[in-house]
Design an enzyme around this catalytic site. Structure first.
Site, PDB file in Angstrom:
ATOM      1  N   ASP A   7       0.891  -1.161   0.000  1.00  0.00           N
ATOM      2  CA  ASP A   7       0.000   0.000   0.000  1.00  0.00           C
ATOM      3  C   ASP A   7       0.929   1.211   0.000  1.00  0.00           C
ATOM      4  O   ASP A   7       1.499   1.573   1.030  1.00  0.00           O
ATOM      5  CB  ASP A   7      -0.898   0.000   1.235  1.00  0.00           C
ATOM      6  CG  ASP A   7      -1.839   1.186   1.244  1.00  0.00           C
ATOM      7  OD1 ASP A   7      -2.414   1.503   0.181  1.00  0.00           O
ATOM      8  OD2 ASP A   7      -2.003   1.815   2.306  1.00  0.00           O
ATOM      9  N   GLU A  68      -1.594  -1.590  -5.537  1.00  0.00           N
ATOM     10  CA  GLU A  68      -2.853  -1.021  -5.993  1.00  0.00           C
ATOM     11  C   GLU A  68      -2.581   0.037  -7.049  1.00  0.00           C
ATOM     12  O   GLU A  68      -1.625   0.803  -6.930  1.00  0.00           O
ATOM     13  CB  GLU A  68      -3.586  -0.402  -4.801  1.00  0.00           C
ATOM     14  CG  GLU A  68      -5.084  -0.430  -4.955  1.00  0.00           C
ATOM     15  CD  GLU A  68      -5.789  -0.062  -3.668  1.00  0.00           C
ATOM     16  OE1 GLU A  68      -6.491  -0.918  -3.124  1.00  0.00           O
ATOM     17  OE2 GLU A  68      -5.631   1.079  -3.216  1.00  0.00           O
ATOM     18  N   ASP A 141      -2.793   1.007   6.600  1.00  0.00           N
ATOM     19  CA  ASP A 141      -1.920   0.746   5.453  1.00  0.00           C
ATOM     20  C   ASP A 141      -1.488  -0.721   5.409  1.00  0.00           C
ATOM     21  O   ASP A 141      -1.318  -1.292   4.336  1.00  0.00           O
ATOM     22  CB  ASP A 141      -0.664   1.641   5.528  1.00  0.00           C
ATOM     23  CG  ASP A 141      -1.001   3.086   5.789  1.00  0.00           C
ATOM     24  OD1 ASP A 141      -1.145   3.839   4.822  1.00  0.00           O
ATOM     25  OD2 ASP A 141      -1.123   3.457   6.968  1.00  0.00           O
TER      26      ASP A 141
END
EC number: 3.1.21.10
Length: 166
Positions: A7, A68, A141
């Site tokens: 992340d 991501e 996170d």
């Protein structure tokens, strides 16, 4: 298969290493957060994060890095910082010969919670349940990084199964 999920962020970069534990189960190998102090120069923050990612790659030897895709919201400054953090993750993976898979937030939510519009709390609870963790990983996170790794593991498993069909 072992996946390093990331992340990205410049202040905090969550990471989660997940592997296939057999029988359709996932296992968390390691997870945590790489952090940089707010008063550190931006280039030093990126350098520190890059080195942290390389250390994780060398120690855990993942088969893939999952990150991501950049979601561009209203805050352009945040998007730029996240983009820089993503860039050093991609560079670290490339420098170490590890392939990268990218997932949209909706794909991650679908893989983890079974619903592409699941809220953050639902995803966190499912990460905890899927990995049989004693509690939801903190900060957010870390849970997000584990969710990305789970999504990549599910995608790899599906691809493997489909590859076996002719």
């Amino acid at each position: 298969m072992r996946i390093l999920g990331i992340d990205p962020g410049t202040a905090r970069m969550g990471y989660g290493i997940v592997e296939d534990a057999g029988s359709g189960r996932e296992r968390a190998v390691a997870y945590g957060c790489l952090e940089t102090p707010p008063d550190m120069l931006p280039e030093r923050r990126l350098q520190s994060l890059y080195r942290g990612i390389v250390d994780l790659l060398l120690e855990y030897k993942p088969d893939c890095v999952a990150v991501e895709e950049l979601f561009f919201g209203r805050n352009v400054t945040t998007a730029i910082h996240v983009g820089q953090a993503r860039g050093i993750v991609l560079l670290a993976a490339a420098d170490n010969g590890v392939p990268v898979r990218e997932f949209t937030p909706m794909q991650v939510k679908m893989a983890v919670a079974g619903y592409g519009r699941a809220d953050k709390a639902q995803v966190q609870r499912m990460v905890r349940a899927l990995l049989a963790l004693p509690e939801i990983p903190k900060p957010d996170d870390v849970a997000d990084a584990l969710a990305v790794a789970i999504a990549a593991l599910h995608a790899a498993s599906l691809t493997s199964r489909l590859g076996g069909l002719s």
